[in-house]
Enzyme design. Structure first.
Site, PDB file in Angstrom:
ATOM      1  N   GLU A 268      -0.008  -9.418  -0.237  1.00 48.88           N
ATOM      2  CA  GLU A 268      -1.398  -9.789   0.096  1.00 48.88           C
ATOM      3  C   GLU A 268      -2.223 -10.007  -1.182  1.00 48.88           C
ATOM      4  OE1 GLU A 268      -1.573  -6.450   2.951  1.00 48.88           O
ATOM      5  OE2 GLU A 268      -2.567  -7.892   4.266  1.00 48.88           O
TER       6      GLU A 268
ATOM      7  N   ALA B  68       0.855  -1.187   0.000  1.00 49.47           N
ATOM      8  CA  ALA B  68       0.000   0.000   0.000  1.00 49.47           C
ATOM      9  C   ALA B  68       0.890   1.235   0.000  1.00 49.47           C
ATOM     10  CB  ALA B  68      -0.880  -0.008   1.240  1.00 49.47           C
TER      11      ALA B  68
HETATM   12  N1  3HC Z   1       4.553   3.453  -0.279  1.00 44.75           N
HETATM   13  C1  3HC Z   1       4.980   4.633  -0.730  1.00 44.75           C
HETATM   14  N2  3HC Z   1       6.252   4.869  -1.108  1.00 44.75           N
HETATM   15  C2  3HC Z   1       7.105   3.857  -1.001  1.00 44.75           C
HETATM   16  C3  3HC Z   1       6.735   2.590  -0.523  1.00 44.75           C
HETATM   17  C4  3HC Z   1       5.378   2.407  -0.157  1.00 44.75           C
HETATM   18  N3  3HC Z   1       4.927   1.230   0.296  1.00 44.75           N
HETATM   19  N4  3HC Z   1       7.817   1.800  -0.520  1.00 44.75           N
HETATM   20  C5  3HC Z   1       8.829   2.544  -0.986  1.00 44.75           C
HETATM   21  N5  3HC Z   1       8.411   3.783  -1.287  1.00 44.75           N
HETATM   22  C6  3HC Z   1       9.182   4.895  -1.854  1.00 44.75           C
HETATM   23  C7  3HC Z   1      10.175   5.468  -0.862  1.00 44.75           C
HETATM   24  O1  3HC Z   1       9.564   6.432  -0.040  1.00 44.75           O
HETATM   25  C8  3HC Z   1      11.201   6.050  -1.780  1.00 44.75           C
HETATM   26  O2  3HC Z   1      10.697   7.279  -2.242  1.00 44.75           O
HETATM   27  P1  3HC Z   1      11.697   8.498  -2.545  1.00 44.75           P
HETATM   28  O3  3HC Z   1      12.607   8.009  -3.619  1.00 44.75           O
HETATM   29  O4  3HC Z   1      10.778   9.596  -2.940  1.00 44.75           O
HETATM   30  O5  3HC Z   1      12.405   8.769  -1.255  1.00 44.75           O
HETATM   31  C9  3HC Z   1      11.213   5.099  -2.970  1.00 44.75           C
HETATM   32  O6  3HC Z   1       9.971   4.374  -2.901  1.00 44.75           O
HETATM   33  C10 3HC Z   1      12.328   4.099  -2.947  1.00 44.75           C
HETATM   34  O7  3HC Z   1      12.368   3.500  -1.659  1.00 44.75           O
HETATM   35  P2  3HC Z   1      13.756   3.168  -0.931  1.00 44.75           P
HETATM   36  O8  3HC Z   1      14.626   4.365  -0.973  1.00 44.75           O
HETATM   37  O9  3HC Z   1      13.417   2.592   0.382  1.00 44.75           O
HETATM   38  O10 3HC Z   1      14.355   2.086  -1.923  1.00 44.75           O
HETATM   39  P3  3HC Z   1      14.951   0.663  -1.626  1.00 44.75           P
HETATM   40  O11 3HC Z   1      15.169   0.057  -2.958  1.00 44.75           O
HETATM   41  O12 3HC Z   1      16.080   0.772  -0.680  1.00 44.75           O
HETATM   42  O13 3HC Z   1      13.807  -0.178  -0.869  1.00 44.75           O
HETATM   43  C11 3HC Z   1      11.627  -1.116  -0.482  1.00 44.75           C
HETATM   44  C12 3HC Z   1      12.589  -0.474  -1.508  1.00 44.75           C
HETATM   45  C13 3HC Z   1      12.215  -2.459  -0.037  1.00 44.75           C
HETATM   46  C14 3HC Z   1      10.286  -1.293  -1.134  1.00 44.75           C
HETATM   47  C15 3HC Z   1      11.517  -0.192   0.749  1.00 44.75           C
HETATM   48  O14 3HC Z   1      11.215   1.105   0.302  1.00 44.75           O
HETATM   49  C16 3HC Z   1      10.460  -0.605   1.719  1.00 44.75           C
HETATM   50  O15 3HC Z   1      10.709  -1.421   2.577  1.00 44.75           O
HETATM   51  N6  3HC Z   1       9.282  -0.002   1.593  1.00 44.75           N
HETATM   52  C17 3HC Z   1       8.198  -0.215   2.542  1.00 44.75           C
HETATM   53  C18 3HC Z   1       7.483  -1.502   2.241  1.00 44.75           C
HETATM   54  C19 3HC Z   1       6.312  -1.633   3.182  1.00 44.75           C
HETATM   55  O16 3HC Z   1       6.410  -1.392   4.369  1.00 44.75           O
HETATM   56  N7  3HC Z   1       5.182  -2.053   2.626  1.00 44.75           N
HETATM   57  C20 3HC Z   1       4.008  -2.200   3.415  1.00 44.75           C
HETATM   58  C21 3HC Z   1       3.180  -0.972   3.278  1.00 44.75           C
HETATM   59  S1  3HC Z   1       1.794  -0.957   4.359  1.00 44.75           S
HETATM   60  C22 3HC Z   1       0.708  -1.994   3.607  1.00 44.75           C
HETATM   61  O17 3HC Z   1       0.984  -2.570   2.581  1.00 44.75           O
HETATM   62  C23 3HC Z   1      -0.615  -2.082   4.288  1.00 44.75           C
HETATM   63  C24 3HC Z   1      -1.397  -3.262   3.780  1.00 44.75           C
HETATM   64  O18 3HC Z   1      -1.152  -4.376   4.584  1.00 44.75           O
HETATM   65  C25 3HC Z   1      -2.874  -2.947   3.796  1.00 44.75           C
END
Ligand code: 3HC
Length: 712
Positions: free
Chosen positions: A114, A70
């Site tokens: 998911e 998300a």
């Molecule tokens: N939503 C919005 N933006 C996201 C994102 C997400 N889920 N995941 C990554 N991004 C963005 C980052 O903010 C960053 O933006 P920027 O360049 O403007 O700063 C860009 O994508 C690249 O991210 P990273 O710098 O972290 O790049 P990496 O390659 O090092 O890592 C990643 C990529 C492994 C995807 C890491 O960003 C990460 O762990 N993201 C979070 C993943 C996460 O927690 N997902 C769960 C979300 S909550 C959810 O899904 C709820 C559901 O259960 C209903």
């Protein structure tokens, strides 16, 4: 290779191959399932559902990524009218009579996984990673993950409830699994070496119309396992809020059918998304990603590659730093003229890796490689071709200038010369060289191979290329690099001095070291300021205090009294506390309480007995916040979030309070400002509200990132 390109500008591409619809997520950089992307995906799913010629649907992602889940930005926004979330996508797949296949190239995280779990089959590639990292955002998976992953893993791994344990662990840790283990656990059905989408289309054709719903599986979870899991995570008020809720949701997967379970999950998710720990974690997520964004630097400036590093000084810090390079695969030479010190350093490196092997964290081959990556030498000619040199010698300006002058002559002209100083003036160090644009502070925290923080200190003449290279290096070394201006103590220690100052004043006024430390631990720090002083060394603090800029208010002399008595902390067995030989547990020492009482008497301070934990926490934290505000105003720290990162990754500030500046926003900056103004009258003139604090008090907060919890 199947052509699955999205239409330009479309968030989801749709192509049909042999009666199989291929939907491709195209929302760079990580194909986050924003409200807009989820709405587009749902529209394409509905179109495929309405088309009788389509028997199966493949969902995949572009840019070598399935989906990062998300969109975290949406947590603060409400969807546009008619907008849908990933939960609606999952529900549509669940309802469908058609076959759904997830073709996962790259990462499928959170809501991304998911969606894949809602599908009937999941195909991966060697680059696949799957994970449910919501816990790291203070959340639980909110689109069926807590209901499907336990069902799937328990069914695939029934022996001794092993699958349930796997599911619990995977969601509680939030760490993604690589393709091979994911296949072994049964999360993905097949690892495809070639074109995963082509293989998914072939499978779709073969299986069209068959369903393989995880939601239909029935599982059992033994109650002792649930109790054990609750017992293993931190208490709810100490960062464990989401973990306990996660265990509750997983329990529901066994107790309830899917429809009821998923409704329970949704209710818990709603509760968590507006909780303070989750808001703090989301703040930290964005703050971390902002660290590398440095205003004023050309965006096309490329970091230099660091292929060879050197460290000057084989002490604990020097060898720790060397191991950080070895761990990142960068060969490093440690220079020390003292053969005994070099020998101790060599032993430290060998012992550290041997203990990693013993603990099962590394295999012998890898440990050997790492040991071999750290070379020791006694003269600078061994490092003439290093790309970066990090000086980690004694904290004395005269010695450091000597070292830098010698390095300037010995090391190739375009190499970066960095100092690991924790307080000294980078400009003065740079003045000993002919290349001040290549001189930077790289302040590692002890133990360097464990602590995540790296302060990158920009001197007046540090060049932009040196800064971008240092920030990129921090990332490569798996550290959180935070840029700091060149002020005494930089960001972290500068704030620390004010925090410790206030803790010492509290002693003079009537508190005991144990009382102060316990109050700060109650707030969530792993140790209080006095146990920390004992660990770092009271002699170290004493020497730093000698070099500190003069202030126009009285400083406590309690640490000086301890220093005079040779009570340097853990290393001498006594400091603010006493320590049994070989133990780290601080013990109350009445002798210190007598020393403190004598100081109060000398200063004519009437000791109070009414000092509460709340007063201790507020005074120590407000001191941190006020100095943080001062550093922002002085341009030493770029953003409040940078200071939060420094304190969380370098000083053990509890993540669930989001860092001192974020915490200040949750308390109310105006309240803090008003209190400081009052304290100036009652406690003394060291309480000067920083201009930036006053400004934030007027504006309402430091960070403009309220979490409205719209995504629920
Ligand atoms: N939503 C919005 N933006 C996201 C994102 C997400 N889920 N995941 C990554 N991004 C963005 C980052 O903010 C960053 O933006 P920027 O360049 O403007 O700063 C860009 O994508 C690249 O991210 P990273 O710098 O972290 O790049 P990496 O390659 O090092 O890592 C990643 C990529 C492994 C995807 C890491 O960003 C990460 O762990 N993201 C979070 C993943 C996460 O927690 N997902 C769960 C979300 S909550 C959810 O899904 C709820 C559901 O259960 C209903």
């Amino acid at each position: 290779m199947l052509d699955t390109q999205a239409r330009p500008g479309a968030l989801v591409g749709a192509d049909t191959h042999d009666g199989v619809r291929v939907l491709t997520l195209t929302n760079p950089p990580v194909n986050a399932l924003s409200f807009k992307t989820s709405t587009a995906l749902l529209r394409e799913i509905e179109a495929a559902e309405a088309d009788p010629a389509i028997g199966a649907v493949v969902i995949t992602g572009s840019n070598g990524f399935f989906s990062g889940g998300a969109d975290i930005n949406d947590f603060q926004k409400a969807p546009e009218p008619g907008g849908k979330s990933v939960r609606d996508v999952v529900a549509a797949i669940e309802r469908s009579p058609k076959t759904y296949i997830a073709a996962i190239d790259g990462s499928a995280l959170g809501g991304g996984l998911e969606v894949a779990l809602a599908c009937d089959y999941r195909l991966g590639t060697p680059a696949t990673k799957v994970g449910l990292p919501e816990i790291l955002l203070g959340l639980i998976p909110g689109a069926g993950g807590t209901q499907r992953l336990p069902r799937l893993l328990a069914t695939k791994n029934p022996m001794n409830f092993g699958g349930i344990q796997m599911a619990l662990q995977m969601m509680l840790e939030g760490k993604p699994k690589d393709a091979k283990p994911a296949k072994g656990m049964g999360i993905i059905d097949e690892i495809v070496e070639g074109d995963v989408v082509a293989r998914a289309v072939a499978l779709g054709k073969e299986k069209a119309g068959t369903k393989n719903r995880i939601s239909a599986l029935k599982i059992k979870i033994p109650p002792p396992m649930v109790a054990l899991a609750h017992g293993m995570v931190p208490p709810e008020d100490r960062g464990g809020f989401a973990a306990h809720k996660l265990i509750d949701a997983i329990e529901a997967a066994a107790d309830l059918d899917y429809a009821h379970g998923v409704a329970r999950e949704a209710r818990i998710f709603r509760e968590l998304i507006t909780s303070l720990p989750s808001q703090s974690a989301v703040h930290l997520f964005f703050a971390e990603r902002e660290l590398g964004k440095i205003p004023g630097l050309a965006t096309d400036l490329k970091p230099k590659t660091i292929e060879k590093a050197a460290v000057i000084g084989a002490g604990t810090m020097g060898t720790g730093i060397a191991m950080v390079f070895a761990n990142a695969g960068i060969p490093v030479s440690v220079i020390d003229v003292n053969p005994e010190q070099a020998e101790r350093g060599r032993k430290n490196v060998a012992d550290t890796y041997a203990s990693q092997v013993k603990k099962g964290r590394m295999n012998e081959e890898k440990a050997k490689e790492r040991v071999a990556a750290v070379q020791f030498a006694d003269a600078y000619d061994a490092i003439a071709d290093a790309d970066i040199v990090i000086e980690a010698v004694f904290e004395s300006m005269a010695i450091k200038k000597e070292v830098f002058a010698a390095l300037d002559k010995a090391v190739k002209k375009d190499a970066i010369l960095a100092s690991n100083t924790s307080t000294l003036d980078i400009d003065e160090i740079a003045s000993a060289t002919s290349r001040p644009e290549k001189v930077v502070g790289l302040h590692f925290f002890a133990p360097a191979n464990v602590m995540q923080l790296l302060e990158v200190v920009r001197g007046a003449k540090t060049g932009p290329e040196t800064i971008v290279t240092s920030m990129a290096l921090a990332k490569k070394l798996k550290k959180k690099g935070v840029l700091s201006g060149n002020a005494f103590g930089f960001i972290g220690n500068r704030m620390l001095f004010d925090y410790v100052r206030e803790a010492l004043f509290l002693l003079e006024e009537g508190a005991t070291p144990m009382q102060v430390d316990n109050a700060i631990k109650g707030f969530g720090f792993p140790m209080g300021p006095f146990a920390m002083s004992d660990l770092s060394g009271i002699d170290v603090f004493y020497k730093i205090a000698q070099e500190a800029p003069k202030v126009d208010y009285r400083q406590s002399e309690i640490s000086h009294r301890l220093y005079e008595l040779g009570r340097y902390g853990q290393k001498t067995g006594s400091g603010f506390f006493t320590y049994e030989p070989g133990k780290r547990e601080p013990q109350r020492d009445e002798e210190v309480e007598r020393i403190v009482a004598a100081e109060s008497a000398r200063l004519g301070i009437t000791r109070r007995t009414d000092i509460t934990d709340e007063e201790i926490v507020n005074r120590c934290m407000y001191a941190l916040v006020n100095e943080g505000a001062q550093l922002l105003g002085d341009g030493i720290a770029l953003r409040p979030g940078d200071e939060d990162a420094v304190w969380i990754f370098g000083y053990g500030f509890p993540w669930y309070h989001g860092g001192p500046m974020w915490w200040a926003d949750t308390v109310g900056v105006k309240k803090i400002y008003d209190q400081i103004v009052t304290w100036r009258e009652t406690l003394g003139k060291h309480w000067v509200p920083a201009p930036r604090l006053e400004e934030a008090a007027k504006n309402g907060s430091f960070s403009p990132r309220p979490n409205t919890g719209a995504f629920n």
